[in-house]
Motif scaffolding. Structure first.
Motif, mmCIF file in Angstrom:
data_model
loop_
_atom_site.group_PDB
_atom_site.id
_atom_site.type_symbol
_atom_site.label_atom_id
_atom_site.label_comp_id
_atom_site.label_asym_id
_atom_site.label_seq_id
_atom_site.Cartn_x
_atom_site.Cartn_y
_atom_site.Cartn_z
ATOM 1 N N TYR A 69 -13.345 37.962 -7.912
ATOM 2 C CA TYR A 69 -12.611 37.620 -9.130
ATOM 3 C C TYR A 69 -11.964 36.242 -9.023
ATOM 4 O O TYR A 69 -12.005 35.444 -9.961
ATOM 5 C CB TYR A 69 -11.532 38.673 -9.416
ATOM 6 C CG TYR A 69 -12.055 40.063 -9.630
ATOM 7 C CD1 TYR A 69 -13.379 40.302 -10.003
ATOM 8 C CD2 TYR A 69 -11.227 41.175 -9.435
ATOM 9 C CE1 TYR A 69 -13.853 41.582 -10.201
ATOM 10 C CE2 TYR A 69 -11.697 42.459 -9.629
ATOM 11 C CZ TYR A 69 -13.011 42.665 -10.004
ATOM 12 O OH TYR A 69 -13.480 43.931 -10.193
ATOM 13 N N LEU A 70 -11.368 35.962 -7.868
ATOM 14 C CA LEU A 70 -10.718 34.671 -7.679
ATOM 15 C C LEU A 70 -11.743 33.544 -7.655
ATOM 16 O O LEU A 70 -11.520 32.466 -8.215
ATOM 17 C CB LEU A 70 -9.903 34.678 -6.392
ATOM 18 C CG LEU A 70 -9.034 33.441 -6.154
ATOM 19 C CD1 LEU A 70 -8.011 33.267 -7.271
ATOM 20 C CD2 LEU A 70 -8.333 33.525 -4.806
ATOM 21 N N SER A 71 -12.885 33.799 -7.011
ATOM 22 C CA SER A 71 -13.933 32.782 -6.941
ATOM 23 C C SER A 71 -14.474 32.466 -8.330
ATOM 24 O O SER A 71 -14.715 31.296 -8.666
ATOM 25 C CB SER A 71 -15.068 33.271 -6.037
ATOM 26 O OG SER A 71 -16.130 32.339 -6.002
ATOM 27 N N GLU A 72 -14.663 33.504 -9.155
ATOM 28 C CA GLU A 72 -15.139 33.301 -10.522
ATOM 29 C C GLU A 72 -14.154 32.447 -11.317
ATOM 30 O O GLU A 72 -14.555 31.535 -12.048
ATOM 31 C CB GLU A 72 -15.330 34.653 -11.218
ATOM 32 C CG GLU A 72 -16.499 35.465 -10.692
ATOM 33 C CD GLU A 72 -16.524 36.871 -11.271
ATOM 34 O OE1 GLU A 72 -17.521 37.582 -11.048
ATOM 35 O OE2 GLU A 72 -15.529 37.271 -11.941
ATOM 36 N N SER A 73 -12.873 32.734 -11.174
ATOM 37 C CA SER A 73 -11.852 31.983 -11.904
ATOM 38 C C SER A 73 -11.786 30.530 -11.442
ATOM 39 O O SER A 73 -11.655 29.608 -12.255
ATOM 40 C CB SER A 73 -10.480 32.652 -11.730
ATOM 41 O OG SER A 73 -10.441 33.895 -12.378
ATOM 42 N N LYS A 74 -11.872 30.332 -10.130
ATOM 43 C CA LYS A 74 -11.843 28.966 -9.608
ATOM 44 C C LYS A 74 -13.031 28.156 -10.130
ATOM 45 O O LYS A 74 -12.895 26.984 -10.486
ATOM 46 C CB LYS A 74 -11.851 28.985 -8.075
ATOM 47 C CG LYS A 74 -10.530 29.382 -7.453
ATOM 48 C CD LYS A 74 -10.626 29.316 -5.936
ATOM 49 C CE LYS A 74 -9.286 29.578 -5.280
ATOM 50 N NZ LYS A 74 -9.370 29.514 -3.802
ATOM 51 N N GLN A 75 -14.204 28.791 -10.164
ATOM 52 C CA GLN A 75 -15.398 28.099 -10.641
ATOM 53 C C GLN A 75 -15.277 27.755 -12.116
ATOM 54 O O GLN A 75 -15.629 26.645 -12.544
ATOM 55 C CB GLN A 75 -16.640 28.983 -10.418
ATOM 56 C CG GLN A 75 -17.949 28.382 -10.898
ATOM 57 C CD GLN A 75 -18.286 27.070 -10.210
ATOM 58 O OE1 GLN A 75 -17.958 26.871 -9.036
ATOM 59 N NE2 GLN A 75 -18.945 26.170 -10.927
ATOM 60 N N LEU A 76 -14.733 28.679 -12.901
ATOM 61 C CA LEU A 76 -14.545 28.432 -14.331
ATOM 62 C C LEU A 76 -13.552 27.301 -14.560
ATOM 63 O O LEU A 76 -13.754 26.437 -15.423
ATOM 64 C CB LEU A 76 -14.061 29.713 -15.011
ATOM 65 C CG LEU A 76 -14.016 29.720 -16.538
ATOM 66 C CD1 LEU A 76 -15.405 29.457 -17.109
ATOM 67 C CD2 LEU A 76 -13.488 31.063 -17.033
ATOM 68 N N TYR A 77 -12.475 27.304 -13.783
ATOM 69 C CA TYR A 77 -11.477 26.239 -13.890
ATOM 70 C C TYR A 77 -12.077 24.891 -13.497
ATOM 71 O O TYR A 77 -11.817 23.868 -14.130
ATOM 72 C CB TYR A 77 -10.286 26.570 -13.008
ATOM 73 C CG TYR A 77 -9.160 25.565 -13.096
ATOM 74 C CD1 TYR A 77 -8.321 25.522 -14.206
ATOM 75 C CD2 TYR A 77 -8.934 24.653 -12.069
ATOM 76 C CE1 TYR A 77 -7.292 24.593 -14.298
ATOM 77 C CE2 TYR A 77 -7.914 23.730 -12.145
ATOM 78 C CZ TYR A 77 -7.096 23.703 -13.260
ATOM 79 O OH TYR A 77 -6.081 22.778 -13.345
#
Length: 289
Positions: A118-126
């Motif tokens: 979940y954190l990796s997905e958010s970082k990539q989106l950001y």
């Protein structure tokens, strides 16, 4: 005890936000409790203070929630919390990215793998958002809106189904979702394959979805699905990686992103599969009934 813990939670939620957010987030993900804390206000205060992550919109960190779940006489609670939230506004564009985290699982490997994802997905989106902003020329407007968050679709004694969604609006809009369904008793992540005896379900579910598509279009002329054979992007059927979740009524729901099986104006679409259609193919009725 419950009232005391709630007071502690409120107290630390109002602590000033640390500037070193990135380091704090990463430390929390890597942190593992060394031993069970004993009862006592001083111990509880120390645990809460050490493990709670402060951001503009954080509840309790996964580590803190797990530490509290190990306090004697407190019932274990598996829940989804807001781990961290990023907000950015620049060049007529904006991004709001909320990252969920699952807490309370005894299966630490599963909990960590989900939360890392979940954190990796958010970082990539950001990163994608900031990269697009950096490519703009001076004075150029981006006109991009990105919003990412999560919804708890099902939370009962047996399963927890979580949806993570991302909506992007620029010249057009698109929405994508991902789903995770956890068996709370056995603490395993359910896959579509794991629900069925063999792969016959793929064709059975695909045929049912096509039938539902045709029925919906016949009943409502505003609904369009790419289901006809002469359609360029005609829906052929699902595969084992198809997005799904189990709803509160114990029904299997097959989900599609916008533009996947229908025009963009239809948005995301879902199909509830009648249990009688797949009952003979299921491995059991503990999840779907």
């Amino acid at each position: 005890m419950e009232k005391e813990l709630m007071n502690l939670r409120d107290e630390y939620l109002h602590t000033p936000i640390p500037k070193e957010l990135k380091d704090v987030v990463q430390a929390a993900l890597n942190e593992k409790p060394t031993k069970k804390p004993r009862l006592g206000r001083n111990i509880l205060v120390s645990a809460a203070a050490a493990l709670l992550i402060m951001t503009a919109s954080v509840n309790v960190s996964p580590a803190a929630a797990k530490a509290m779940s190990e306090i004697p006489y407190l019932e274990k609670v598996i829940k989804v919390i807001t781990f961290v939230e990023w907000k950015e506004e620049a060049n007529n564009s904006s991004a709001v990215i909320r990252t969920p985290a699952i807490s309370g699982l005894e299966n630490e490997q599963l909990e960590k793998s989900l939360n890392d994802k979940y954190l990796s997905e958010s970082k990539q989106l950001y990163k994608e958002f900031t990269d697009s902003m950096s490519k703009l020329k001076e004075g150029e407007k981006g006109d991009l809106s990105v919003e990412s968050g999560y919804s708890i679709l099902t939370d009962n004694e047996t399963i927890l189904s979580v949806q993570r969604y991302t909506e992007k609006i620029s010249a057009s809009s698109s929405t994508e979702s991902q789903f995770d369904t956890v068996d709370k008793k056995n603490e395993v992540l359910l896959t579509l394959n794991s629900l069925f005896k063999d792969d016959r379900y793929l064709q059975v579910i695909s045929n049912n979805i096509k039938e539902q598509m045709k029925q919906q279009m016949a009943a409502d002329p505003n609904k369009i699905y790419w289901v006809k054979n002469d359609d360029v992007s005609a829906f052929k059927g699902i595969d084992e990686k198809q997005s799904f979740y189990i709803n509160k009524d114990g029904k299997l729901v097959i989900a599609f992103d916008s533009f996947e099986v229908s025009p963009g104006y239809m948005g995301e679409v879902e199909f509830i599969i009648p249990t009688k259609v797949i009952s003979g193919l299921l491995v059991g009725d503990q999840y779907i009934h």
